[in-house]
Design a protein around this motif. Structure first.
Motif, PDB file in Angstrom:
ATOM      1  N   ASP A  94     -10.525   3.542   2.603  1.00  0.00           N
ATOM      2  CA  ASP A  94      -9.215   3.209   3.138  1.00  0.00           C
ATOM      3  C   ASP A  94      -8.747   1.861   2.585  1.00  0.00           C
ATOM      4  O   ASP A  94      -9.378   0.828   2.850  1.00  0.00           O
ATOM      5  CB  ASP A  94      -9.277   3.159   4.665  1.00  0.00           C
ATOM      6  N   ILE A 102       0.856  -1.187   0.000  1.00  0.00           N
ATOM      7  CA  ILE A 102       0.000   0.000   0.000  1.00  0.00           C
ATOM      8  C   ILE A 102       0.893   1.238   0.000  1.00  0.00           C
ATOM      9  O   ILE A 102       1.680   1.457   0.926  1.00  0.00           O
ATOM     10  CB  ILE A 102      -0.922   0.014   1.232  1.00  0.00           C
ATOM     11  N   ARG A 133      -3.280   5.849   0.000  1.00  0.00           N
ATOM     12  CA  ARG A 133      -4.047   6.117   1.215  1.00  0.00           C
ATOM     13  C   ARG A 133      -4.527   7.551   1.258  1.00  0.00           C
ATOM     14  O   ARG A 133      -5.554   7.866   1.866  1.00  0.00           O
ATOM     15  CB  ARG A 133      -3.213   5.812   2.452  1.00  0.00           C
TER      16      ARG A 133
END
Length: 284
Positions: free
Chosen positions: A103, A92, A97
């Motif tokens: 999320d 990620i 983000r």
């Protein structure tokens, strides 16, 4: 001065709890009374688990007055299973983000939990039907429907009932598990009672249960193959955890990204060959 915010930090313990919650919410077989779960081997060395299975002591003896009974020994057949490890990882980026709608960490946790549950369920279902004669074991009770008997009907349900002979008792069964391809056929069966009617009658309805037939809960899971009817008695399968979902993270500062990995260590085993019944519908 730049600050590190909570939104930029991934807490492995919190993440593991999220994945575990999703896991518990997605299981069908693993979360049912069909499975005897045990976590007593967590932290204990070894890669193989032994599942003891009690042998029957036989029928009662006819006795004669003044003649002493002869005790018999209780024994077990020990079946073993190898611990397996399954897992998944994602990477990620910080930017994902910051700019994504929703999320990605929460979404990864959701998918980790669901995929882990499906994997454990699939392994339990495969093990329930396994032919273990080559390993000195046996096979579950099974029957294949005659040609032309291609759909799930009450008659096919009775084929499963007959497998268990005089050991048939609806309350002993965790449920009957079918593929979604047989759902419409089940709903069209007069003997089928849908879950909404069970609930209105004050009877308990378990997660994933679509109804019942002759007192046996009916569940749907596509981990059971199409045209298969899987009968499972209570505690017919064993699920032993060596380690429940573990989440670990690693930071790549150059790529501005965080790698998140989730793993589970466990073993599954059929504990009682006569507690599992498989009805295979005809192909055509």
């Amino acid at each position: 001065m730049a600050q590190t915010t909570a939104a930029m930090v991934i807490d492995p313990e919190v993440y593991a709890d999220m994945a575990q919650a999703r896991f518990l919410g997605a299981v069908r077989v693993a979360g049912s009374p069909a499975v005897l779960e045990d976590a007593s081997l967590e932290g204990v060395p070894g890669s193989t688990i032994t599942f003891p299975k009690w042998n029957t002591i036989g029928e009662m003896d006819n006795l004669t007055e003044t003649v002493a009974m002869v005790p018999v020994a209780m024994g077990t057949d020990e079946a073993t299973a190898t611990i397996k490890e399954v897992g998944k990882s994602v990477e990620i980026t910080d930017k994902s983000r910051l700019v994504s709608l929703g999320d990605p960490v929460d979404e990864a946790a959701r998918q980790f939990g669901v995929m882990a549950a499906r994997k454990v369920d699939a392994d339990l279902i495969t093990q329930a039907q396994a032919d273990e004669t080559a390993q000195g074991g046996s096979t579950p009770l099974a029957v294949t429907a005659s040609a032309g008997q291609t759909t799930f009907t009450y008659a096919r349900f009775l084929d499963g009932v007959k497998l268990f002979g005089d050991e048939w008792e609806p309350s002993d069964f965790a449920g009957l598990f079918i593929n979604s391809a047989q759902v419409v056929e089940a709903f069209n069966e007069d003997k089928f009672i849908s879950a909404d009617k069970l609930g209105s009658a004050g009877l308990p309805v378990a997660r994933g249960q679509i109804g019942a037939i002759m007192g046996v809960p009916l569940y749907v899971t596509d981990r059971v193959a199409a045209k298969k009817l899987l009968f499972l008695k209570n505690n017919s399968l064993g699920l032993l955890y060596k380690r429940r979902p573990l989440v670990e993270t690693d930071r790549d500062i150059l790529a501005r990204a965080t790698v998140v990995a989730s793993t589970i260590h466990y073993a599954v085993k059929r504990l009682d060959d006569r507690a599992v019944g498989v009805v295979t519908l005809a192909a055509s």
